[in-house]
Write an enzyme that holds these catalytic residues in place. Structure first.
Site, mmCIF file in Angstrom:
data_model
loop_
_atom_site.group_PDB
_atom_site.id
_atom_site.type_symbol
_atom_site.label_atom_id
_atom_site.label_comp_id
_atom_site.label_asym_id
_atom_site.label_seq_id
_atom_site.Cartn_x
_atom_site.Cartn_y
_atom_site.Cartn_z
ATOM 1 N N SER A 56 0.812 -1.229 0.000
ATOM 2 C CA SER A 56 0.000 0.000 0.000
ATOM 3 C C SER A 56 0.836 1.266 0.000
ATOM 4 O O SER A 56 1.667 1.460 0.885
ATOM 5 C CB SER A 56 -0.844 0.079 1.282
ATOM 6 N N TYR B 97 -8.464 -10.854 2.061
ATOM 7 C CA TYR B 97 -9.726 -10.196 2.454
ATOM 8 C C TYR B 97 -10.566 -9.759 1.257
ATOM 9 O O TYR B 97 -11.734 -9.408 1.417
ATOM 10 C CB TYR B 97 -9.466 -9.004 3.387
ATOM 11 N N GLU B 98 -9.994 -9.783 0.069
ATOM 12 C CA GLU B 98 -10.788 -9.454 -1.120
ATOM 13 C C GLU B 98 -11.685 -10.632 -1.505
ATOM 14 O O GLU B 98 -12.515 -10.500 -2.412
ATOM 15 C CB GLU B 98 -9.868 -9.077 -2.284
ATOM 16 N N ASN C 92 1.140 2.965 11.081
ATOM 17 C CA ASN C 92 0.306 3.402 12.207
ATOM 18 C C ASN C 92 0.657 2.501 13.385
ATOM 19 O O ASN C 92 1.230 1.424 13.190
ATOM 20 C CB ASN C 92 -1.182 3.226 11.860
ATOM 21 N N HIS D 105 -7.469 3.739 6.839
ATOM 22 C CA HIS D 105 -6.697 3.446 5.622
ATOM 23 C C HIS D 105 -5.995 4.719 5.140
ATOM 24 O O HIS D 105 -4.905 4.667 4.574
ATOM 25 C CB HIS D 105 -7.619 2.876 4.541
ATOM 26 N N MET E 212 -2.149 -7.466 6.681
ATOM 27 C CA MET E 212 -3.135 -8.343 6.038
ATOM 28 C C MET E 212 -2.609 -8.990 4.756
ATOM 29 O O MET E 212 -3.380 -9.346 3.870
ATOM 30 C CB MET E 212 -4.401 -7.542 5.718
ATOM 31 N N SER E 213 -1.293 -9.130 4.664
ATOM 32 C CA SER E 213 -0.737 -9.685 3.418
ATOM 33 C C SER E 213 0.541 -10.458 3.705
ATOM 34 O O SER E 213 0.776 -10.889 4.830
ATOM 35 C CB SER E 213 -0.447 -8.534 2.441
ATOM 36 N N HIS F 256 -3.811 0.662 -4.471
ATOM 37 C CA HIS F 256 -3.141 -0.492 -5.071
ATOM 38 C C HIS F 256 -3.408 -0.492 -6.572
ATOM 39 O O HIS F 256 -4.561 -0.652 -6.990
ATOM 40 C CB HIS F 256 -3.707 -1.801 -4.527
ATOM 41 N N ALA G 221 2.382 -2.473 4.144
ATOM 42 C CA ALA G 221 2.100 -1.505 5.201
ATOM 43 C C ALA G 221 1.641 -2.317 6.404
ATOM 44 O O ALA G 221 0.924 -3.300 6.241
ATOM 45 C CB ALA G 221 0.999 -0.560 4.746
ATOM 46 N N HIS H 83 -5.227 -9.719 -2.004
ATOM 47 C CA HIS H 83 -5.345 -9.973 -0.570
ATOM 48 C C HIS H 83 -6.399 -11.032 -0.306
ATOM 49 O O HIS H 83 -7.391 -11.129 -1.018
ATOM 50 C CB HIS H 83 -5.756 -8.699 0.169
#
Ligand code: HPA
Length: 273
Positions: free
Chosen positions: A30, A85-86, A235, A247, A211-212, A61, A113, A83
């Protein structure tokens, strides 16, 4: 069509468009896509043109493969990734890695990220990944055995190449970036974690969360590809600081430190043997 046939079909499509074979793969996380500006003699192939490729749907992305040269090395850069989550099956999440593996890459740089769990970190830090925790336990080698991708059982000790980590220390020093390293925990998302989950991840040894990356690293190790991983701490993770996670903050922080990020990755690519 079997999964292997699908991968081979994508490989054949790409081979027709490029006149060289990549030796290094790079997956950009990201807000970190601008590294591609450093790539010379570019051949850009949109994922949407490659048979079998899903289209990356996340803001920030892009969805391109960029083939070219970086520091005189032949590279394949994924600007945008898939990802979990997609909603893709894990085989699709690692499709790019499988394709780059069959194209012949020997080393992969995986970036992301991430939220900082280690309290010594601050947003903007660049963390070299020294190990990971596959929290959901999803595994791209699960299911049918495909010998073309490597063995059924494979070692995950030193999954993140110790020699490349040593080189990274020098690259940080040369570029005046404070060196950070740690363990990356993979969570499925897409919600950010709860403070209780972050506390648990901290107790089990995680320094950062995202998440990746972990599915891609497992697929790469099965194919005996050397891995270098780097997280941009965008963050502090939930409950570590009082700031609400967004995000927007993730993209803003990665944009702020992208110059250092690009310098280190480019330097490291130049150092790969
Ligand atoms: N959690 C999960 N994924 C992330 C985070 C986070 O705090 N920041 C960037 N990606």
């Amino acid at each position: 069509m079997s999964y292997l046939e699908e991968v081979i079909q994508a490989v054949e499509y790409i081979k027709e468009k490029i006149s060289f074979r990549p030796e290094i793969g790079i997956i950009l996380g990201s807000g970190l896509g601008e590294l591609v500006n450093e790539v010379e003699k570019q051949v850009v192939i949109q994922y949407s043109d490659i048979p079998g490729f899903p289209v990356s749907s996340v803001k920030g992305h892009a969805g391109n493969f960029i083939f070219g040269q970086l520091r005189e090395k032949n590279v394949a850069v994924m600007q945008g990734r898939f990802h979990f989550y997609e909603g893709y099956p894990i085989s699709k999440v690692v499709l790019g890695v499988r394709v780059m593996g069959l194209l012949g890459i020997k080393t992969i740089f995986v970036t992301n990220a991430a939220g900082g769990i280690n309290k010594a970190f601050k947003p903007g830090d660049l963390m070299v990944i020294k190990d990971h925790i596959n929290f959901p336990g999803e595994n791209p080698a699960f299911g049918e055995e495909i010998p073309e991708f490597g063995p059924r059982f494979f070692d995950m000790t030193n999954a993140y190449d110790p020699e490349l980590m040593e080189k990274a220390k020098k690259a940080y020093e040369k570029n005046g970036v404070p060196y950070r390293e740690g363990v990356y925990a993979f969570c499925k998302g897409p919600s950010y974690e709860t403070p209780a989950e972050i506390k648990m991840l901290s107790i089990i040894g995680a320094d950062a969360v995202g998440m990746s990356t972990v599915p891609e690293v497992i697929a790469a190790r099965q194919m005996n590809i050397k891995v270098f991983g780097m997280s941009c701490i965008t963050n502090m993770a939930a409950g570590i600081s009082k700031t609400k996670l967004s995000h927007k903050e993730v993209v803003e922080t990665s944009n702020r430190v992208k110059d250092s990020f690009i310098k280190i990755i480019a330097h490291m690519v130049g150092e790969v043997e």
